[in-house]
Design a protein around this motif. Structure first.
Motif, PDB file in Angstrom:
ATOM      1  N   MET A   1      49.711   0.987  26.788  1.00 58.13           N
ATOM      2  CA  MET A   1      51.325   0.482  27.595  1.00 58.13           C
ATOM      3  C   MET A   1      52.322  -0.436  26.241  1.00 58.13           C
ATOM      4  SD  MET A   1      50.547  -3.741  29.257  1.00 58.13           S
ATOM      5  CE  MET A   1      51.917  -4.452  28.378  1.00 58.13           C
ATOM      6  N   ILE A   2      51.687  -0.062  25.223  1.00 58.62           N
ATOM      7  CA  ILE A   2      53.319  -0.138  24.517  1.00 58.62           C
ATOM      8  C   ILE A   2      53.609   1.147  24.062  1.00 58.62           C
ATOM      9  CG2 ILE A   2      53.743  -0.808  22.228  1.00 58.62           C
ATOM     10  CD1 ILE A   2      52.262  -3.198  21.422  1.00 58.62           C
ATOM     11  N   ALA A   3      53.026   1.738  23.824  1.00 59.73           N
ATOM     12  CA  ALA A   3      53.466   2.982  23.464  1.00 59.73           C
ATOM     13  C   ALA A   3      54.550   3.518  24.666  1.00 59.73           C
ATOM     14  CB  ALA A   3      52.312   4.253  23.892  1.00 59.73           C
ATOM     15  N   ASP A   4      54.071   3.315  26.628  1.00 53.68           N
ATOM     16  CA  ASP A   4      55.053   3.653  27.900  1.00 53.68           C
ATOM     17  C   ASP A   4      55.865   2.867  27.577  1.00 53.68           C
ATOM     18  OD1 ASP A   4      52.540   5.323  28.071  1.00 53.68           O
ATOM     19  OD2 ASP A   4      51.260   3.764  29.403  1.00 53.68           O
ATOM     20  N   ASN A   5      55.960   1.991  27.599  1.00 54.92           N
ATOM     21  CA  ASN A   5      57.049   0.794  27.509  1.00 54.92           C
ATOM     22  C   ASN A   5      58.225   0.913  26.661  1.00 54.92           C
ATOM     23  OD1 ASN A   5      55.840  -1.194  29.422  1.00 54.92           O
ATOM     24  ND2 ASN A   5      54.480  -2.532  27.988  1.00 54.92           N
ATOM     25  N   ILE A   6      57.741   1.766  24.860  1.00 53.55           N
ATOM     26  CA  ILE A   6      58.503   2.181  23.787  1.00 53.55           C
ATOM     27  C   ILE A   6      59.060   3.639  24.466  1.00 53.55           C
ATOM     28  CG2 ILE A   6      58.707   3.178  21.682  1.00 53.55           C
ATOM     29  CD1 ILE A   6      56.684   0.937  21.259  1.00 53.55           C
ATOM     30  N   LYS A   7      58.848   4.157  25.231  1.00 57.91           N
ATOM     31  CA  LYS A   7      59.071   5.389  25.736  1.00 57.91           C
ATOM     32  C   LYS A   7      59.989   4.835  26.688  1.00 57.91           C
ATOM     33  CE  LYS A   7      58.006   9.668  28.326  1.00 57.91           C
ATOM     34  NZ  LYS A   7      56.650  10.514  29.047  1.00 57.91           N
ATOM     35  N   ARG A   8      60.316   3.814  27.987  1.00 54.63           N
ATOM     36  CA  ARG A   8      60.993   3.393  28.760  1.00 54.63           C
ATOM     37  C   ARG A   8      62.169   2.710  28.333  1.00 54.63           C
ATOM     38  NH1 ARG A   8      58.157   0.454  31.342  1.00 54.63           N
ATOM     39  NH2 ARG A   8      58.810  -1.737  30.457  1.00 54.63           N
ATOM     40  N   ILE A   9      61.707   2.478  27.365  1.00 56.55           N
ATOM     41  CA  ILE A   9      62.680   1.720  26.720  1.00 56.55           C
ATOM     42  C   ILE A   9      63.625   2.371  25.709  1.00 56.55           C
ATOM     43  CG2 ILE A   9      64.044  -0.048  24.949  1.00 56.55           C
ATOM     44  CD1 ILE A   9      62.880  -1.380  27.713  1.00 56.55           C
ATOM     45  N   ASN A  10      62.890   3.526  25.295  1.00 56.50           N
ATOM     46  CA  ASN A  10      64.100   4.383  24.911  1.00 56.50           C
ATOM     47  C   ASN A  10      65.154   5.041  25.466  1.00 56.50           C
ATOM     48  OD1 ASN A  10      63.988   4.699  22.300  1.00 56.50           O
ATOM     49  ND2 ASN A  10      61.630   4.897  22.196  1.00 56.50           N
ATOM     50  N   GLU A  11      64.800   5.405  26.842  1.00 54.52           N
ATOM     51  CA  GLU A  11      64.814   6.706  27.449  1.00 54.52           C
ATOM     52  C   GLU A  11      65.953   5.459  28.409  1.00 54.52           C
ATOM     53  OE1 GLU A  11      62.275   7.455  30.781  1.00 54.52           O
ATOM     54  OE2 GLU A  11      60.823   8.854  29.423  1.00 54.52           O
ATOM     55  N   GLN A  12      65.809   4.111  27.792  1.00 53.62           N
ATOM     56  CA  GLN A  12      66.794   3.469  29.085  1.00 53.62           C
ATOM     57  C   GLN A  12      68.473   3.597  27.652  1.00 53.62           C
ATOM     58  OE1 GLN A  12      64.940   0.159  29.950  1.00 53.62           O
ATOM     59  NE2 GLN A  12      64.428   0.544  32.325  1.00 53.62           N
ATOM     60  N   ILE A  13      68.259   3.569  26.546  1.00 60.22           N
ATOM     61  CA  ILE A  13      69.076   3.254  25.606  1.00 60.22           C
ATOM     62  C   ILE A  13      69.517   4.677  25.552  1.00 60.22           C
ATOM     63  CG2 ILE A  13      69.250   3.159  23.135  1.00 60.22           C
ATOM     64  CD1 ILE A  13      66.854   1.413  22.831  1.00 60.22           C
ATOM     65  N   ALA A  14      68.834   5.737  26.309  1.00 62.26           N
ATOM     66  CA  ALA A  14      69.415   6.742  25.620  1.00 62.26           C
ATOM     67  C   ALA A  14      70.807   6.894  27.161  1.00 62.26           C
ATOM     68  CB  ALA A  14      68.547   8.315  25.998  1.00 62.26           C
ATOM     69  N   ASN A  15      70.119   6.462  27.891  1.00 61.22           N
ATOM     70  CA  ASN A  15      70.592   6.408  29.859  1.00 61.22           C
ATOM     71  C   ASN A  15      71.665   5.260  29.806  1.00 61.22           C
ATOM     72  OD1 ASN A  15      69.280   8.366  31.291  1.00 61.22           O
ATOM     73  ND2 ASN A  15      68.403   6.989  31.581  1.00 61.22           N
ATOM     74  N   ALA A  16      72.425   4.277  28.474  1.00 62.75           N
ATOM     75  CA  ALA A  16      73.154   3.724  28.447  1.00 62.75           C
ATOM     76  C   ALA A  16      73.935   4.076  27.442  1.00 62.75           C
ATOM     77  CB  ALA A  16      72.613   2.310  28.137  1.00 62.75           C
ATOM     78  N   ALA A  17      73.555   4.505  26.702  1.00 62.26           N
ATOM     79  CA  ALA A  17      74.623   5.344  25.847  1.00 62.26           C
ATOM     80  C   ALA A  17      75.642   6.230  26.536  1.00 62.26           C
ATOM     81  CB  ALA A  17      73.845   5.673  24.982  1.00 62.26           C
ATOM     82  N   LEU A  18      74.783   7.381  26.790  1.00 65.91           N
ATOM     83  CA  LEU A  18      75.144   8.323  27.941  1.00 65.91           C
ATOM     84  C   LEU A  18      76.021   8.214  28.358  1.00 65.91           C
ATOM     85  CD1 LEU A  18      75.526  11.505  28.029  1.00 65.91           C
ATOM     86  CD2 LEU A  18      73.307  11.285  29.633  1.00 65.91           C
ATOM     87  N   LYS A  19      76.452   7.193  29.341  1.00 69.22           N
ATOM     88  CA  LYS A  19      77.153   6.325  30.174  1.00 69.22           C
ATOM     89  C   LYS A  19      78.149   6.287  29.620  1.00 69.22           C
ATOM     90  CE  LYS A  19      77.092   2.508  33.490  1.00 69.22           C
ATOM     91  NZ  LYS A  19      76.972   1.513  34.210  1.00 69.22           N
ATOM     92  N   VAL A  20      78.292   5.811  28.506  1.00 69.48           N
ATOM     93  CA  VAL A  20      79.465   5.533  27.801  1.00 69.48           C
ATOM     94  C   VAL A  20      80.197   6.368  26.282  1.00 69.48           C
ATOM     95  CG1 VAL A  20      80.012   3.285  28.560  1.00 69.48           C
ATOM     96  CG2 VAL A  20      78.337   3.460  26.403  1.00 69.48           C
ATOM     97  N   HIS A  21      79.363   7.609  26.402  1.00 64.48           N
ATOM     98  CA  HIS A  21      79.315   9.177  25.527  1.00 64.48           C
ATOM     99  C   HIS A  21      79.317   8.693  24.926  1.00 64.48           C
ATOM    100  CE1 HIS A  21      81.388  10.491  29.355  1.00 64.48           C
ATOM    101  NE2 HIS A  21      82.985   9.434  29.410  1.00 64.48           N
TER     102      HIS A  21
END
Length: 227
Positions: free
Chosen positions: A1-21
């Motif tokens: 569960m923790i591993a899945d959560n970390i993976k999801r958070i990292n994806e969300q970080i990547a998406n937020a970063a991509l949004k603002v280049h």
């Protein structure tokens, strides 16, 4: 569960970063592990999480002794000056330096240990009486004084905005911290780093903090669950 959560958070970080280049690699994730057992730190570490955040210095000291040796610990709670000796020996970074007395105590203990330490200045960006941190108007003077302490490297700023139900309402506070860091940086007040770090954003609003320039986000509940 923790591993899945970390993976999801990292994806969300990547998406937020991509949004603002922005580049994902310019943003560090601190897993806030306060009040969780060291077994969960070990589980998160096995999933690739390296940096952990603790609010209580003696809890952090105990956990660091039991955690993998290459795990990195940031102190993110209010630090009393009389605990500076433990902090100097234990922490990899202290994000919550907010007064000269604390900085001086840390510097003296670091001198005895022949160590240097990265720190952030905690700014009470919302003038919230419930939160620690130096006032925005006094941050420059504190930064100047801390820069005179040879064992401390001031790497940037940290804040916790006032609690709001709507994460979007945190945006103005994140903007204010970024603008403050840019102002101080233009004055050459972060000589230890090329670009100051900005630690802001937690489980509910880290995506907005990233859009506003966060380089460190502190996420606990979304990784480890409710305490």
């Amino acid at each position: 569960m923790i591993a899945d959560n970390i993976k999801r958070i990292n994806e969300q970080i990547a998406n937020a970063a991509l949004k603002v280049h922005r580049r994902r690699e310019d943003i560090k994730l601190v897993a806030v592990s306060k009040r969780f057992p060291v077994s969960q730190i070990i589980e998160a570490y096995a999933a690739g999480q390296i940096i952990f955040g603790e609010n209580y210095i003696q809890e952090m000291q105990t956990k660091k002794e039991q955690a993998p040796t290459s795990a990195i610990f940031h102190f993110i709670g209010h630090l009393q000056s009389n605990k500076a000796k433990i902090a100097a020996a234990t922490c990899d970074m202290i994000e919550t330096v907010d007064r000269l007395k604390l900085g001086t105590a840390l510097n003296n203990h670091l001198q005895a240990l022949n160590k240097t330490m990265d720190v952030l200045i905690q700014v009470n960006i919302g003038n919230d009486v419930k939160k620690s941190g130096v006032k925005s108007s006094e941050a420059e003077e504190l930064l100047i004084r801390l820069n005179d302490l040879p064992r401390i490297r001031v790497c940037g700023l940290m804040t916790m905005p006032p609690f709001v139900d709507d994460p979007e309402l945190s945006r103005p506070y994140f903007q204010k911290l970024r603008l403050l860091s840019e102002k101080l940086s233009r004055k050459g007040l972060f000589p230890a780093v090329e670009k100051p770090q900005l630690s802001m954003g937690m489980s509910s609003d880290f995506h907005i903090a990233i859009e506003e320039g966060a380089t460190i986000v502190r996420v606990g509940t979304a990784i480890f669950g409710e305490r």
